[in-house]
Write a protein that holds these residues in place. Structure first.
Motif, PDB file in Angstrom:
ATOM      1  N   ILE A   1       0.841  -1.204   0.000  1.00 21.70           N
ATOM      2  CA  ILE A   1       0.000   0.000   0.000  1.00 21.70           C
ATOM      3  C   ILE A   1       0.872   1.248   0.000  1.00 21.70           C
ATOM      4  O   ILE A   1       0.603   2.223  -0.718  1.00 21.70           O
ATOM      5  N   HIS A   2       1.933   1.259   0.797  1.00 27.70           N
ATOM      6  CA  HIS A   2       2.832   2.420   0.834  1.00 27.70           C
ATOM      7  C   HIS A   2       3.486   2.650  -0.525  1.00 27.70           C
ATOM      8  O   HIS A   2       3.686   3.794  -0.943  1.00 27.70           O
ATOM      9  N   ARG A   3       3.817   1.575  -1.217  1.00 34.26           N
ATOM     10  CA  ARG A   3       4.432   1.732  -2.539  1.00 34.26           C
ATOM     11  C   ARG A   3       3.441   2.272  -3.558  1.00 34.26           C
ATOM     12  O   ARG A   3       3.844   2.787  -4.602  1.00 34.26           O
ATOM     13  N   HIS A   4       2.161   2.193  -3.256  1.00 30.13           N
ATOM     14  CA  HIS A   4       1.132   2.790  -4.108  1.00 30.13           C
ATOM     15  C   HIS A   4       0.744   4.189  -3.626  1.00 30.13           C
ATOM     16  O   HIS A   4      -0.213   4.786  -4.136  1.00 30.13           O
ATOM     17  N   GLY A   5       1.466   4.716  -2.647  1.00 30.02           N
ATOM     18  CA  GLY A   5       1.195   6.067  -2.160  1.00 30.02           C
ATOM     19  C   GLY A   5       0.000   6.162  -1.238  1.00 30.02           C
ATOM     20  O   GLY A   5      -0.530   7.260  -1.020  1.00 30.02           O
ATOM     21  N   GLY A   6      -0.452   5.048  -0.670  1.00 29.90           N
ATOM     22  CA  GLY A   6      -1.632   5.070   0.198  1.00 29.90           C
ATOM     23  C   GLY A   6      -1.286   4.747   1.634  1.00 29.90           C
ATOM     24  O   GLY A   6      -0.122   4.780   2.046  1.00 29.90           O
ATOM     25  N   ARG A   7      -2.311   4.428   2.408  1.00 29.63           N
ATOM     26  CA  ARG A   7      -2.104   4.051   3.811  1.00 29.63           C
ATOM     27  C   ARG A   7      -3.102   2.958   4.176  1.00 29.63           C
ATOM     28  O   ARG A   7      -4.122   2.777   3.485  1.00 29.63           O
ATOM     29  N   ILE A   8      -2.828   2.241   5.274  1.00 31.74           N
ATOM     30  CA  ILE A   8      -3.665   1.135   5.723  1.00 31.74           C
ATOM     31  C   ILE A   8      -3.831   1.227   7.228  1.00 31.74           C
ATOM     32  O   ILE A   8      -2.886   1.590   7.941  1.00 31.74           O
ATOM     33  N   TRP A   9      -5.034   0.936   7.719  1.00 29.77           N
ATOM     34  CA  TRP A   9      -5.298   0.976   9.151  1.00 29.77           C
ATOM     35  C   TRP A   9      -6.466   0.030   9.461  1.00 29.77           C
ATOM     36  O   TRP A   9      -7.076  -0.533   8.546  1.00 29.77           O
ATOM     37  N   ALA A  10      -6.746  -0.136  10.754  1.00 28.79           N
ATOM     38  CA  ALA A  10      -7.793  -1.082  11.161  1.00 28.79           C
ATOM     39  C   ALA A  10      -8.597  -0.503  12.313  1.00 28.79           C
ATOM     40  O   ALA A  10      -8.110   0.332  13.084  1.00 28.79           O
ATOM     41  N   GLU A  11      -9.854  -0.960  12.406  1.00 31.37           N
ATOM     42  CA  GLU A  11     -10.730  -0.639  13.527  1.00 31.37           C
ATOM     43  C   GLU A  11     -11.344  -1.954  14.001  1.00 31.37           C
ATOM     44  O   GLU A  11     -11.764  -2.776  13.184  1.00 31.37           O
ATOM     45  N   ALA A  12     -11.371  -2.147  15.326  1.00 32.90           N
ATOM     46  CA  ALA A  12     -11.870  -3.440  15.826  1.00 32.90           C
ATOM     47  C   ALA A  12     -12.271  -3.319  17.293  1.00 32.90           C
ATOM     48  O   ALA A  12     -12.009  -2.307  17.951  1.00 32.90           O
ATOM     49  N   ALA A  13     -12.900  -4.367  17.770  1.00 32.97           N
ATOM     50  CA  ALA A  13     -13.216  -4.513  19.194  1.00 32.97           C
ATOM     51  C   ALA A  13     -13.173  -6.004  19.503  1.00 32.97           C
ATOM     52  O   ALA A  13     -13.461  -6.839  18.634  1.00 32.97           O
ATOM     53  N   VAL A  14     -12.807  -6.338  20.712  1.00 37.46           N
ATOM     54  CA  VAL A  14     -12.687  -7.747  21.095  1.00 37.46           C
ATOM     55  C   VAL A  14     -14.043  -8.444  20.950  1.00 37.46           C
ATOM     56  O   VAL A  14     -15.062  -7.953  21.436  1.00 37.46           O
ATOM     57  N   ASN A  15     -14.005  -9.581  20.212  1.00 41.26           N
ATOM     58  CA  ASN A  15     -15.194 -10.402  19.962  1.00 41.26           C
ATOM     59  C   ASN A  15     -16.289  -9.675  19.172  1.00 41.26           C
ATOM     60  O   ASN A  15     -17.437 -10.137  19.152  1.00 41.26           O
ATOM     61  N   GLN A  16     -15.960  -8.585  18.536  1.00 45.52           N
ATOM     62  CA  GLN A  16     -16.946  -7.858  17.728  1.00 45.52           C
ATOM     63  C   GLN A  16     -16.452  -7.637  16.296  1.00 45.52           C
ATOM     64  O   GLN A  16     -16.995  -6.809  15.561  1.00 45.52           O
ATOM     65  N   GLY A  17     -15.462  -8.367  15.879  1.00 44.63           N
ATOM     66  CA  GLY A  17     -14.986  -8.297  14.520  1.00 44.63           C
ATOM     67  C   GLY A  17     -13.983  -7.171  14.293  1.00 44.63           C
ATOM     68  O   GLY A  17     -13.654  -6.398  15.199  1.00 44.63           O
ATOM     69  N   ALA A  18     -13.490  -7.090  13.062  1.00 45.00           N
ATOM     70  CA  ALA A  18     -12.489  -6.093  12.690  1.00 45.00           C
ATOM     71  C   ALA A  18     -12.730  -5.633  11.258  1.00 45.00           C
ATOM     72  O   ALA A  18     -13.291  -6.378  10.437  1.00 45.00           O
ATOM     73  N   THR A  19     -12.313  -4.407  10.970  1.00 42.94           N
ATOM     74  CA  THR A  19     -12.385  -3.878   9.609  1.00 42.94           C
ATOM     75  C   THR A  19     -11.022  -3.307   9.248  1.00 42.94           C
ATOM     76  O   THR A  19     -10.477  -2.472   9.976  1.00 42.94           O
ATOM     77  N   PHE A  20     -10.481  -3.769   8.144  1.00 39.67           N
ATOM     78  CA  PHE A  20      -9.210  -3.241   7.640  1.00 39.67           C
ATOM     79  C   PHE A  20      -9.506  -2.320   6.446  1.00 39.67           C
ATOM     80  O   PHE A  20     -10.214  -2.716   5.511  1.00 39.67           O
ATOM     81  N   PHE A  21      -8.970  -1.092   6.515  1.00 40.01           N
ATOM     82  CA  PHE A  21      -9.161  -0.092   5.456  1.00 40.01           C
ATOM     83  C   PHE A  21      -7.835   0.181   4.777  1.00 40.01           C
ATOM     84  O   PHE A  21      -6.781   0.115   5.415  1.00 40.01           O
ATOM     85  N   PHE A  22      -7.888   0.520   3.489  1.00 40.34           N
ATOM     86  CA  PHE A  22      -6.677   1.025   2.841  1.00 40.34           C
ATOM     87  C   PHE A  22      -7.063   1.976   1.705  1.00 40.34           C
ATOM     88  O   PHE A  22      -8.147   1.892   1.125  1.00 40.34           O
ATOM     89  N   THR A  23      -6.170   2.906   1.431  1.00 42.30           N
ATOM     90  CA  THR A  23      -6.343   3.851   0.331  1.00 42.30           C
ATOM     91  C   THR A  23      -5.139   3.747  -0.595  1.00 42.30           C
ATOM     92  O   THR A  23      -4.103   3.182  -0.241  1.00 42.30           O
ATOM     93  N   LEU A  24      -5.292   4.305  -1.768  1.00 41.15           N
ATOM     94  CA  LEU A  24      -4.197   4.439  -2.724  1.00 41.15           C
ATOM     95  C   LEU A  24      -4.012   5.927  -2.994  1.00 41.15           C
ATOM     96  O   LEU A  24      -4.825   6.753  -2.574  1.00 41.15           O
ATOM     97  N   SER A  25      -2.952   6.308  -3.660  1.00 39.34           N
ATOM     98  CA  SER A  25      -2.739   7.723  -3.945  1.00 39.34           C
ATOM     99  C   SER A  25      -3.826   8.238  -4.875  1.00 39.34           C
ATOM    100  O   SER A  25      -4.462   7.470  -5.598  1.00 39.34           O
ATOM    101  N   LYS A  26      -4.046   9.576  -4.872  1.00 39.99           N
ATOM    102  CA  LYS A  26      -5.082  10.164  -5.715  1.00 39.99           C
ATOM    103  C   LYS A  26      -4.845   9.860  -7.184  1.00 39.99           C
ATOM    104  O   LYS A  26      -5.770   9.696  -7.968  1.00 39.99           O
ATOM    105  N   GLU A  27      -3.559   9.789  -7.573  1.00 35.81           N
ATOM    106  CA  GLU A  27      -3.228   9.539  -8.971  1.00 35.81           C
ATOM    107  C   GLU A  27      -3.677   8.167  -9.434  1.00 35.81           C
ATOM    108  O   GLU A  27      -3.831   7.918 -10.626  1.00 35.81           O
ATOM    109  N   THR A  28      -3.888   7.229  -8.477  1.00 36.51           N
ATOM    110  CA  THR A  28      -4.273   5.866  -8.851  1.00 36.51           C
ATOM    111  C   THR A  28      -5.779   5.715  -9.013  1.00 36.51           C
ATOM    112  O   THR A  28      -6.240   4.699  -9.526  1.00 36.51           O
ATOM    113  N   SER A  29      -6.555   6.740  -8.561  1.00 42.11           N
ATOM    114  CA  SER A  29      -8.014   6.638  -8.678  1.00 42.11           C
ATOM    115  C   SER A  29      -8.419   6.848 -10.126  1.00 42.11           C
ATOM    116  O   SER A  29      -7.929   7.749 -10.792  1.00 42.11           O
ATOM    117  N   SER A  30      -9.327   6.025 -10.615  1.00 45.11           N
ATOM    118  CA  SER A  30      -9.754   6.161 -12.016  1.00 45.11           C
ATOM    119  C   SER A  30     -11.157   6.734 -12.076  1.00 45.11           C
ATOM    120  O   SER A  30     -11.846   6.832 -11.092  1.00 45.11           O
TER     121      SER A  30
END
Length: 515
Positions: free
Chosen positions: A486-515
């Motif tokens: 993800i970093h090599r694509h100019g973006g970032r990655i992070w997560a949101e979660a809670a114990v026993n309530q699942g997790a969500t992983f997010f990531f973005t790419l650089s603006k130049e990669t959006s079509s």
């Protein structure tokens, strides 16, 4: 009464002049563009007026003649009349003064009035000449204001200024800044030709250059070396222009001290050269490190894998050939050895993949993200059949990127989600994207085990695990691989979660990669 506008009619004398001179006087009186009037001093009656003054009063010469002067203006008061008579009696000189007069249309205009005592038709009279100077005075005041502004700029300018006579090249003025900059007095500048000034010798200090300046009207030097009275060397920008002042050609020379700027530019140049050399060395060091890393990877791939395969293979052979002869504890030992060898092999594979992510080129191309996710799911299905059917794909915005690398991100994130929902009776895994300030935000959401957000900073480190290896398999490298891609694509990655309530992983790419 004789008509002063006639060249033939009139008195025999005007101011005691012969008839021929009188006629010339009358012609000049009539044709003059300047307002003129002859006023009898005894009763202040206008004996004659020319076209110019009659026009100012809004009348004709015939209408004005014989009228009291007060009818048209207040410009000849009793005080002025007595003053003229006294002046005439004592010195015979004319009287000159300025006065603001109100015209018949209400305007106030400024006039310059000259009045003299004369004898006209054998009577004592006053000849008054009136010239409107309102616009002239405005022009004069504007010019004075302009000259004052220029002088203030000249005196306070933070550049040196020399004013030269364009014909001779002589210095006619110099501003305080240049005097202070070079250390010479005002008198040491004035009256000298520019090529005679010591600090200009052999540079612009010659008559040929001065002739070129007069011809072209403009000369500029980017780097003009000057020497002060005390021997200090300075560098200057020198700009000369030729222009007109009151019809006379003058030259203005602007001299700006750029010594500090040139030193700063030289410092920047040296710093850039130093940085380029450091970059060159670092690049060479990096290339060497990459070569060593490739050699290490080769060694890991061949030299370490071979013994691990031997350990795993011989352990399996012992179990197959001698398993019945071994006690239960011995068989368990061999199974543990095999599991350890296989785990180490998987760890080596993940490390090699992580290392390869830094060197593999990112070749951008349009990507249908939904199709890419389906390819990743097919790859996981070959490893864990009958489990991937729980993955739900929502809307996914297309992008630009390296398909092989981004597929690895989806494989790793989906594999994580499958792993941590394994113990759930009702399993939910959702893949999609949503708008973000920097472009689309892609996500993988599950209802699995989740984790404590206090330890989220450990997620993307190599070998970092938030759960026990006994509970969930893995090497702790998968998320680190995702982050590097993800970093090599100019973006970032992070997560949101809670114990026993699942997790969500997010990531973005650089603006130049959006079509």
């Amino acid at each position: 009464m004789p008509d002063p506008r006639s060249e033939t009619n009139g008195p025999e004398q005007a101011g005691g002049a012969p008839l021929e001179c009188q006629n010339l006087f009358l012609i000049a009186f009539r044709l003059s563009p300047v307002g003129m009037a002859i006023i009898r001093t005894a009763d202040r009656t206008i004996m004659a007026a020319n076209e110019a003054i009659s026009h100012l009063w809004g009348s004709t010469p015939d209408e004005v003649a014989g009228q009291p002067v007060e009818k048209y203006s207040n410009w000849l008061s009793e005080e002025h009349r007595l003053g003229f008579q006294q002046t005439r009696a004592e010195t015979g000189e004319c009287m000159n003064y300025e006065m603001s007069l109100q015209m018949r249309d209400g305007r106030m205009e400024l006039f310059k009035i000259s009045s003299c005592m004369i004898t006209f038709n054998n009577e004592s009279c006053i000849l008054s000449v009136m010239r409107e100077i309102t616009e002239e005075r405005r022009t004069t005041l504007a010019l004075s204001a302009s000259e004052l502004r220029y002088r203030r700029l000249f005196e306070t300018a933070q550049d040196g200024i020399l004013i030269l006579d364009a014909a001779t090249g002589m210095v006619v003025d110099v501003n305080p800044f240049l005097i202070k900059l070079l250390g010479f007095s005002h008198e040491q500048f004035l009256g000298k030709a520019i090529w005679e000034l010591g600090f200009f010798k052999d540079v612009v200090a010659n008559e040929e250059k001065f002739a070129e300046l007069r011809e072209k009207g403009y000369v500029r030097y980017e780097d003009l070396p000057l020497e002060t009275r005390y021997g200090s060397k300075i560098e200057a920008e020198f700009v000369s222009n030729v222009y007109l002042v009151g019809g006379e050609r003058v030259i203005q020379c602007n001299i700006r001290d750029v010594t500090d700027r040139r030193r700063a530019e030289e410092g920047v140049r040296k710093l850039n050269a130093s940085l380029e050399e450091r970059v060159r060395r670092r690049t060479a060091e990096l290339e060497l490190a990459n070569k060593e890393l490739e050699a290490f990877s080769y060694s890991v791939s061949h030299d370490l894998r071979a013994p691990l395969r031997a350990i795993d293979g011989y352990s399996q052979a012992v179990l197959e050939e001698y398993g019945p002869q071994l006690a239960g504890e011995g068989e368990r030992y061999l199974q543990t050895i095999r599991a350890g060898a296989q785990q180490m092999g998987a760890l080596i594979d993940d490390l090699l993949t992580f290392s390869r992510m830094s060197r593999e080129p990112v070749k951008m191309q349009p990507i249908n993200m939904a199709n890419l996710v389906r390819v990743a799911i097919q790859e996981l299905d070959s490893q864990e059949p009958s489990r991937v059917d729980i993955i739900q794909i929502s809307d996914l915005q297309d992008c630009r990127g390296a398909p092989a690398l981004l597929k690895q991100v989806w494989v790793n994130l989906l594999s994580n989600a499958l792993k941590f929902t394994r113990k759930r009776e009702s399993k939910i895994i959702e893949v999609g994207s949503q708008p973000g300030s920097d472009g689309p935000v892609y996500f993988v959401r599950d209802n699995g085990t989740g984790f404590d957000m206090r330890y989220a900073h450990k997620l993307f480190g190599v070998f970092q695990r938030l759960h026990r290896a006994e509970d969930y398999e893995g090497t702790g490298v998968g998320l680190a691989i995702c982050q590097r891609i993800i970093h090599r694509h100019g973006g970032r990655i992070w997560a949101e979660a809670a114990v026993n309530q699942g997790a969500t992983f997010f990531f973005t790419l650089s603006k130049e990669t959006s079509s």
